[in-house]
Design an enzyme around this catalytic site. Structure first.
Site, short mmCIF file in Angstrom:
data_model
loop_
_atom_site.label_atom_id
_atom_site.label_comp_id
_atom_site.label_asym_id
_atom_site.label_seq_id
_atom_site.Cartn_x
_atom_site.Cartn_y
_atom_site.Cartn_z
N LYS A 74 -23.24 -5.94 28.87
CA LYS A 74 -23.22 -7.37 28.56
C LYS A 74 -21.80 -7.92 28.68
O LYS A 74 -20.83 -7.26 28.31
CB LYS A 74 -23.75 -7.55 27.13
CG LYS A 74 -23.74 -8.98 26.61
CD LYS A 74 -24.24 -8.98 25.17
CE LYS A 74 -24.17 -10.36 24.54
NZ LYS A 74 -24.63 -10.34 23.13
N SER A 150 -27.77 -13.54 22.11
CA SER A 150 -26.92 -13.82 23.26
C SER A 150 -27.01 -12.75 24.36
O SER A 150 -26.38 -12.88 25.40
CB SER A 150 -25.47 -13.95 22.80
OG SER A 150 -25.03 -12.75 22.16
N SER A 174 -28.55 -10.73 18.16
CA SER A 174 -28.49 -10.87 19.61
C SER A 174 -29.04 -9.69 20.40
O SER A 174 -29.13 -9.76 21.63
CB SER A 174 -27.05 -11.14 20.06
OG SER A 174 -26.65 -12.42 19.65
#
Length: 473
Positions: A74, A150, A174
């Site tokens: 990520k 996220s 997230s």
């Protein structure tokens, strides 16, 4: 190309490579084929590292448990050599790290082949993935919907069958939010389980952790086995497990005491579809022999939320000050919500920040007391099914409206970040039109083993890996 590639989990692909039924190059080429045909639609991978991945295989990969398996990181917190670390922000566009994160090194030693970095909202502040820098990521189940955030980039890539698992971080949900939105298994480890070193310190006052989203429970367990552990200088660490987590997945969980709730703590009930999925999960647990009752911790939910908002605002301000120094950057470098949150963070005094942390700790002790009488707490992962793109706008500067909408969608997940407890979203539910709905289980501090045992049992009782978004298999 590997036939049925999407239906293999990471350990399954590694086993094919180990038995020489396929080569690591063939696995990579199959993954890149899927990425080339699907990523333009979803915008999940924003920094391709395909040439480096091929070079890594040709140079020789370690014979670890995931040897030859493609993986993504990520675009938040974690640094990968040869790739910028931007946190999804124009403020850090082109920022090249000087060191590689320890979790990346551990994944490389396990044989994982890093093929790219995935999209994240700016500084991980929203439960969606729509940054100005990279543009929105779409949910493979419905392209008009958000994949959550996220960690929406990694989650969309895995849900769409580009690769079997992907890195994710979790400061308020997230990992679990997008796992619920995209039908994946997502486990948030205990605070201190995985180091943030060498460059990172305590993230969000200890709220922030990292792990992955996966299709299978065993992949999540095996990955945690190879990434867990502290580094010298870490502020704290979690006690090591009794046995490898992978061994827990097939073990009998025994008769667990499971409390469940279908309402926001002390408040209203959630969307009926999310509540129904939780009730169904409770009934399934009861059928599997567990002791199930409706109950919830007694704590001050509003105080916990106030502390959460303070921690996010102050840490956003501190992070931007560290990057930019002096005045706050303008709208050409920061999204309006991020800038407004940083402005609020700058007004928080040191004593006010400490008071809020102490308040969080008091409420955390009350929640921990609940787990003296219950092994797990089951709730909906989210209060609503997946939301449309644009439902969480970052182009406004109303921090209070951001917090209100955030809590309307995610009233449960951040509690485990504040307490440090491990928690997981399990893809057991669906809406009437087939959209995924996750069920959330929280355990006592340090007891990922309990979660893995139950998750393995649930996966065997109600398999979800064959449930895929149309057009991506």
């Amino acid at each position: 190309m590997i036939a049925g590639y999407e239906l293999f989990d990471a350990l399954g692909l590694a086993d094919l490579v180990r038995r020489r039924e396929v080569s690591a190059i063939e696995v990579l080429e199959t993954a890149l084929d899927r990425i080339s045909r699907r990523n333009s639609t979803l915008n999940a991978i924003v920094t391709p590292l395909y040439d480096q991945a091929m070079a890594d295989i040709e140079a020789g990969i370690p014979d670890g448990p995931f040897a030859g398996v493609p993986y993504v990181f990520k675009e938040l917190l974690v640094s990968v050599r040869g790739a910028p670390t931007t946190a999804g922000s124009r403020l850090l566009a082109g920022n090249m790290p000087k060191v590689e994160s320890e979790i990346v090194a551990r994944c490389r030693r396990a044989g994982l082949v890093i093929v790219g970095k995935t999209n994240s909202c700016e500084f991980g502040l929203l439960p969606t993935t729509e940054p100005v820098l990279y543009g929105p990521t779409r949910n493979p189940w419905d392209l008009e919907l958000s994949p959550g955030g996220s960690s929406g980039g990694s989650t969309a890539a895995v849900a769409a069958g580009m690769l079997p698992m992907g890195h994710a971080t979790d400061g308020g949900g997230s990992i679990r939010i997008p796992a619920s939105c995209c039908g994946l298994f997502g486990l948030k480890p205990t605070r201190g389980r995985i180091t943030a070193g060498p460059e990172g310190g305590e993230g969000l006052a200890g709220f922030a952790v990292q792990h992955a989203v996966t299709w299978s429970v065993r992949d999540s367990a095996a990955l945690l086995d190879v990434t867990a552990g502290s580094m010298p200088g870490d502020a704290y660490s979690a006690a090591p497990p009794v046995r490898p987590y992978l061994e827990e997945v097939g073990r009998d969980p025994g008769r667990l005491r499971i409390a469940f709730s279908t309402r926001v703590p002390g408040g209203e009930r959630v969307d009926p579809r999310c509540a129904a999925a939780t009730l169904d999960a409770a009934h399934l647990c009861e059928e599997l022999g567990h002791l199930v009752e409706e109950a919830e911790p007694d704590f001050d939910f509003e105080a916990m939320n106030a502390g959460f908002a303070t921690v996010f605002a102050a840490n956003t301000a501190a992070g931007i000050d560290r990057i930019a120094g002096g005045d706050l950057p303008g709208s050409d470098l920061l999204e309006p919500l991020t800038r407004a949150l940083a402005e609020r963070g700058r007004t928080i005094t040191a004593s006010a920040y400490i008071r809020e942390l102490q308040s969080i700790q008091r409420q955390s002790r009350r929640i921990a007391g609940f787990f003296e009488h219950h092994d797990l707490w089951l709730t909906p992962t989210l209060a609503l099914p997946p939301r449309p793109l644009g439902w969480f706008p970052s182009d406004h500067a109303d921090v209070d409206a951001w917090m209100e909408r955030h809590l309307a969608f995610t009233p449960f997940t951040a509690l485990s970040n504040a307490t440090g407890q491990p928690a997981m979203s399990v893809p057991l539910g669906q809406t009437e039109n087939g959209l995924p709905i996750g069920c959330h289980f929280a355990a006592r501090y340090g007891e990922e083993d309990v979660l893995f045992r139950l998750a393995g049992q649930l996966e065997r009782a109600r398999p979800w890996r064959s449930r895929r978004p149309q057009g991506f298999v």
